[in-house]
Enzyme design. Structure first.
Site, PDB file in Angstrom:
ATOM      1  N   ASP A 285     -44.608 -79.535  85.921  1.00 19.03           N
ATOM      2  CA  ASP A 285     -44.647 -78.088  86.120  1.00 19.03           C
ATOM      3  C   ASP A 285     -45.874 -77.565  85.368  1.00 19.03           C
ATOM      4  OD1 ASP A 285     -44.428 -75.340  85.914  1.00 19.03           O
ATOM      5  OD2 ASP A 285     -42.306 -75.339  85.335  1.00 19.03           O
TER       6      ASP A 285
ATOM      7  N   LYS B 180     -48.848 -68.964  88.631  1.00 19.59           N
ATOM      8  CA  LYS B 180     -49.583 -68.021  87.779  1.00 19.59           C
ATOM      9  C   LYS B 180     -51.075 -67.861  88.096  1.00 19.59           C
ATOM     10  CE  LYS B 180     -46.397 -67.538  83.975  1.00 19.59           C
ATOM     11  NZ  LYS B 180     -45.280 -68.466  83.908  1.00 19.59           N
TER      12      LYS B 180
ATOM     13  N   PHE C 145     -39.186 -74.117  80.307  1.00 17.43           N
ATOM     14  CA  PHE C 145     -38.936 -72.949  81.155  1.00 17.43           C
ATOM     15  C   PHE C 145     -39.462 -73.255  82.551  1.00 17.43           C
ATOM     16  CE2 PHE C 145     -39.974 -68.964  83.260  1.00 17.43           C
ATOM     17  CZ  PHE C 145     -38.767 -68.292  83.138  1.00 17.43           C
TER      18      PHE C 145
END
Ligand SMILES: *Cc1c(COP(=O)(O)O)cnc(C)c1O
Length: 389
Positions: A214, A243, A129
């Site tokens: 990532d 995040k 993702f």
């Protein structure tokens, strides 16, 4: 909330959280919950940490925003810290994980364009993702998120995670980069083995292509080291964070190594809000507290303790398969859909979330204590008995 004016992009839990302290939150009826979601790995230091409060109130009194047309000392300081921590060279700041990955994809393409090479495509993992922008949807290795949004940008290929030969065979003269999550978060807590990451590093070196990691979910201490890839003893060429970086303030970034640091230049990329004084002060506070409160050690210790407790619970129920993940990014795999179990935990005072339909995901703040974990384990144990017997 059928008459809500908010677009229906989230299936929301029937809860309104109004305040928090550490890893506890309160709803608008005064009920208290143990928060093991942390805003999906965002609230690194839990809620209302005094260091973040102080940093943002001080900054709010000076200047919130001034555009990247000007020098921003807090951004400069944060870039130096991140470059030092990662062993990479230069940082581009943006506002979300998807934007950071978009920047990395743009950098990879332009890097080879500037070299006069035709390499443009990116290989990513199945079940990965990488975000909700068109480019990052194309990069994401899950079909369900792409339906109805075509035409998507082209130039992305997906291979199975941890399958070295498949990856080796997927590289061709068009490949510019391989982009991976060290641990797939949204896709179900699938861990890239250290051996695989080392082989990917060697493969990228051999072909002269870029290795993008990532770490939007795994980075900033979540897995027990500042960045999860450190545990494999490798370094990417390009790293993305998001995040947890701002501890609740919206900040993300892409960090490039020396070879690629000058790829993007004025006019090729940018962001209005990216790295403004306010968000950079919050991120600096997060990094300070991770150091001063020795939180990497805490993640290591509490992660092992929590994982051990979860394993015991998993062994007691046929519906649970395994415990996955690293540090405080943990998943409990199940043979059945986990939605009912998650809402039982919520009714009993513990907030957790799914990763896919069959994995329960746990993301406590990095300063969670053993007592908090004991309390969570008790709730998880009871909820499992209620739901599965
Ligand atoms: C959450 C996530 C993203 C997307 O981040 P946004 O801030 O929602 O754009 C990208 N990659 C990974 C690994 C993530 O976990």
């Amino acid at each position: 909330m059928t008459n809500s004016a908010i677009m229906n992009t989230y299936a929301r839990y029937p809860l309104t959280l109004v305040r928090g302290r550490g890893c506890r939150v309160q709803d608008d009826s005064g009920n208290e919950y143990l928060d093991f979601i942390s805003g999906i790995a965002v609230n690194t230091l839990g809620h209302a940490h005094p260091a973040i409060q102080q940093a943002i109130t001080e900054q709010a009194k000076e200047i919130l925003h001034c555009s990247n047309l000007f020098h921003i000392p807090a951004q400069e300081a944060l870039a130096k810290r991140l470059a030092g921590l990662s062993g990479l060279s230069k940082v581009f700041f943006c506002n979300s994980g998807a934007e950071a990955n978009e920047a990395a994809i743009k950098l990879a393409r332009r890097y080879f364009y500037l070299k006069g090479s035709t390499r443009r495509t990116v290989i990513t993992a199945k079940q990965s993702f990488h975000g909700r922008l068109l480019s990052t949807l194309a990069a994401t290795g899950q079909e369900k998120v792409k339906i109805g949004f075509d035409p998507l940008p082209t130039g992305f290929h997906h291979v199975a995670l941890n399958a070295y030969i498949e990856l080796d065979q997927a590289i061709d003269e068009h490949t510019a980069a391989i982009m991976l999550e060290p641990i797939q978060g949204e896709g179900g807590i699938h861990v890239a083995s250290h051996n695989y990451l080392q082989m990917v590093r060697a493969l990228c070196d051999e072909h002269g292509i870029l290795f993008i990691l990532d770490e939007v979910q795994t980075g900033v201490g979540r897995c027990g080291t500042m960045f999860a890839h450190e545990q494999a003893g490798i370094k990417p060429d390009v790293l993305t964070l998001g995040k947890g970086l701002g501890g609740g303030m919206p900040i993300a970034c892409m960090i490039a190594n020396e070879a690629t640091e000058n790829t993007l230049s004025p006019g090729t990329h940018g962001s209005t809000f990216g790295g403004n004084p306010m968000v950079c002060r919050a991120a600096l506070a997060v990094l300070d507290v991770i150091e001063s409160e020795n939180l990497l050690h805490n993640v290591h210790v509490q992660g092992a303790y929590f994982s051990h407790g979860l394993t015991a619970i998993a062994e007691a129920h046929d519906e649970f398969l395994d415990v996955r993940g690293q540090g405080l990014l943990l998943g409990l795999g199940s043979t059945v859909a986990v939605a009912a179990f998650i809402s039982q935990c919520r009714d009993d005072g513990l907030l957790v979330l799914p990763a896919g339909s069959h994995v329960v995901r746990f993301l406590p703040p990095l300063n969670v204590t053993e007592a908090d974990i004991d309390e969570a384990l008790m709730i998880i144990k009871q909820a499992a008995i209620k739901v599965f017997s």
